[in-house]
Design a protein around this motif. Structure first.
Motif, PDB file in Angstrom:
ATOM      1  N   SER A  23       0.812  -1.213   0.000  1.00 18.87           N
ATOM      2  CA  SER A  23       0.000   0.000   0.000  1.00 18.87           C
ATOM      3  C   SER A  23       0.849   1.267   0.000  1.00 18.87           C
ATOM      4  CB  SER A  23      -0.935   0.022   1.210  1.00 18.87           C
ATOM      5  OG  SER A  23      -1.859  -1.033   1.132  1.00 18.87           O
ATOM      6  N   GLU A  55      -5.411  -6.815  -4.967  1.00 15.05           N
ATOM      7  CA  GLU A  55      -5.882  -6.827  -3.579  1.00 15.05           C
ATOM      8  C   GLU A  55      -5.582  -5.501  -2.880  1.00 15.05           C
ATOM      9  OE1 GLU A  55      -3.974 -10.259  -1.894  1.00 15.05           O
ATOM     10  OE2 GLU A  55      -5.357 -11.647  -2.889  1.00 15.05           O
ATOM     11  N   THR A  56      -4.405  -4.957  -3.113  1.00 18.56           N
ATOM     12  CA  THR A  56      -4.012  -3.688  -2.502  1.00 18.56           C
ATOM     13  C   THR A  56      -4.900  -2.557  -2.990  1.00 18.56           C
ATOM     14  OG1 THR A  56      -1.725  -4.430  -2.252  1.00 18.56           O
ATOM     15  CG2 THR A  56      -2.103  -2.041  -2.239  1.00 18.56           C
ATOM     16  N   ARG A  58      -7.924  -2.755  -4.217  1.00 20.19           N
ATOM     17  CA  ARG A  58      -9.278  -2.950  -3.669  1.00 20.19           C
ATOM     18  C   ARG A  58      -9.351  -2.476  -2.225  1.00 20.19           C
ATOM     19  NH1 ARG A  58     -10.339  -8.827  -6.185  1.00 20.19           N
ATOM     20  NH2 ARG A  58     -11.039  -8.153  -8.229  1.00 20.19           N
ATOM     21  N   HIS A  59      -8.343  -2.842  -1.433  1.00 24.06           N
ATOM     22  CA  HIS A  59      -8.315  -2.432  -0.031  1.00 24.06           C
ATOM     23  C   HIS A  59      -8.259  -0.905   0.093  1.00 24.06           C
ATOM     24  CE1 HIS A  59      -7.372  -2.554   4.246  1.00 24.06           C
ATOM     25  NE2 HIS A  59      -6.497  -1.608   3.985  1.00 24.06           N
ATOM     26  N   GLU A  61      -9.196   1.271  -2.105  1.00 21.76           N
ATOM     27  CA  GLU A  61     -10.455   1.833  -2.596  1.00 21.76           C
ATOM     28  C   GLU A  61     -11.549   1.708  -1.527  1.00 21.76           C
ATOM     29  OE1 GLU A  61     -13.298   1.663  -6.569  1.00 21.76           O
ATOM     30  OE2 GLU A  61     -11.901   0.017  -6.204  1.00 21.76           O
ATOM     31  N   GLU A  62     -11.632   0.556  -0.888  1.00 21.18           N
ATOM     32  CA  GLU A  62     -12.626   0.342   0.172  1.00 21.18           C
ATOM     33  C   GLU A  62     -12.436   1.296   1.346  1.00 21.18           C
ATOM     34  OE1 GLU A  62     -12.182  -3.775   1.166  1.00 21.18           O
ATOM     35  OE2 GLU A  62     -13.083  -4.453  -0.722  1.00 21.18           O
ATOM     36  N   ASN A  63     -11.193   1.717   1.574  1.00 20.52           N
ATOM     37  CA  ASN A  63     -10.877   2.621   2.680  1.00 20.52           C
ATOM     38  C   ASN A  63     -10.771   4.080   2.244  1.00 20.52           C
ATOM     39  OD1 ASN A  63     -10.344   1.064   5.343  1.00 20.52           O
ATOM     40  ND2 ASN A  63      -9.581  -0.241   3.704  1.00 20.52           N
ATOM     41  N   GLN A  64     -11.286   4.377   1.058  1.00 23.43           N
ATOM     42  CA  GLN A  64     -11.356   5.735   0.510  1.00 23.43           C
ATOM     43  C   GLN A  64      -9.991   6.429   0.419  1.00 23.43           C
ATOM     44  OE1 GLN A  64     -13.675   5.481   3.542  1.00 23.43           O
ATOM     45  NE2 GLN A  64     -14.953   4.303   2.155  1.00 23.43           N
ATOM     46  N   ARG A  68     -10.952   4.508  -8.165  1.00 28.68           N
ATOM     47  CA  ARG A  68     -10.805   3.813  -9.447  1.00 28.68           C
ATOM     48  C   ARG A  68     -11.769   4.472 -10.413  1.00 28.68           C
ATOM     49  NH1 ARG A  68     -12.867  -2.136  -9.927  1.00 28.68           N
ATOM     50  NH2 ARG A  68     -14.733  -0.978 -10.379  1.00 28.68           N
ATOM     51  N   TYR A  80      -6.316   4.971 -11.682  1.00 27.81           N
ATOM     52  CA  TYR A  80      -6.369   5.110 -10.231  1.00 27.81           C
ATOM     53  C   TYR A  80      -5.742   6.428  -9.832  1.00 27.81           C
ATOM     54  CZ  TYR A  80      -7.359   0.142 -10.417  1.00 27.81           C
ATOM     55  OH  TYR A  80      -7.930  -1.073 -10.708  1.00 27.81           O
TER      56      TYR A  80
END
Length: 104
Positions: A23, A55-56, A58-59, A61-64, A68, A80
């Motif tokens: 990350s 995976e990185t 996505r993580h 993105e999920e944590n703002q 994307r 990105y």
């Protein structure tokens, strides 16, 4: 007695939001290059696999931390870039770079 999350310190929360070791490098690339595609990120980060990068991203993105953006081209173009929350991490990256330069 409360839940363990209640006692989690700010550093632990930060590390949970940022995620794994890749990350930091993804954020660094997006900070210095503003916007990148998947292949650009993969080639800029030696040793990262496509699976780990996916995976990185996505993580993050999920944590703002990362946005994307899909452009309606044929084939679709995916880019990105950092959110304001992700850009706020720049001071930490700068200090990590300085610390690594001074002590590594």
């Amino acid at each position: 007695m409360g839940h363990p999350e209640e006692y989690e310190c700010a550093i632990e929360k930060s590390l949970r939001i940022i995620g794994g070791k890749w990350s930091f490098l993804v954020i660094r690339e997006l900070f210095f290059h503003d916007t990148k595609r998947f292949t650009g990120l993969k080639s800029a980060i030696p040793g990262i696999s496509s699976k780990s990068l996916t995976e990185t991203l996505r993580h993050l993105e999920e944590n703002q931390i990362v946005i994307r953006e899909i452009h309606a081209t044929v084939p679709p173009t995916v880019e990105y870039h950092l959110t304001d929350k992700g850009k706020a991490f720049s001071g930490i990256l700068h200090e990590m770079k300085k610390w690594g330069r001074d002590w590594a």
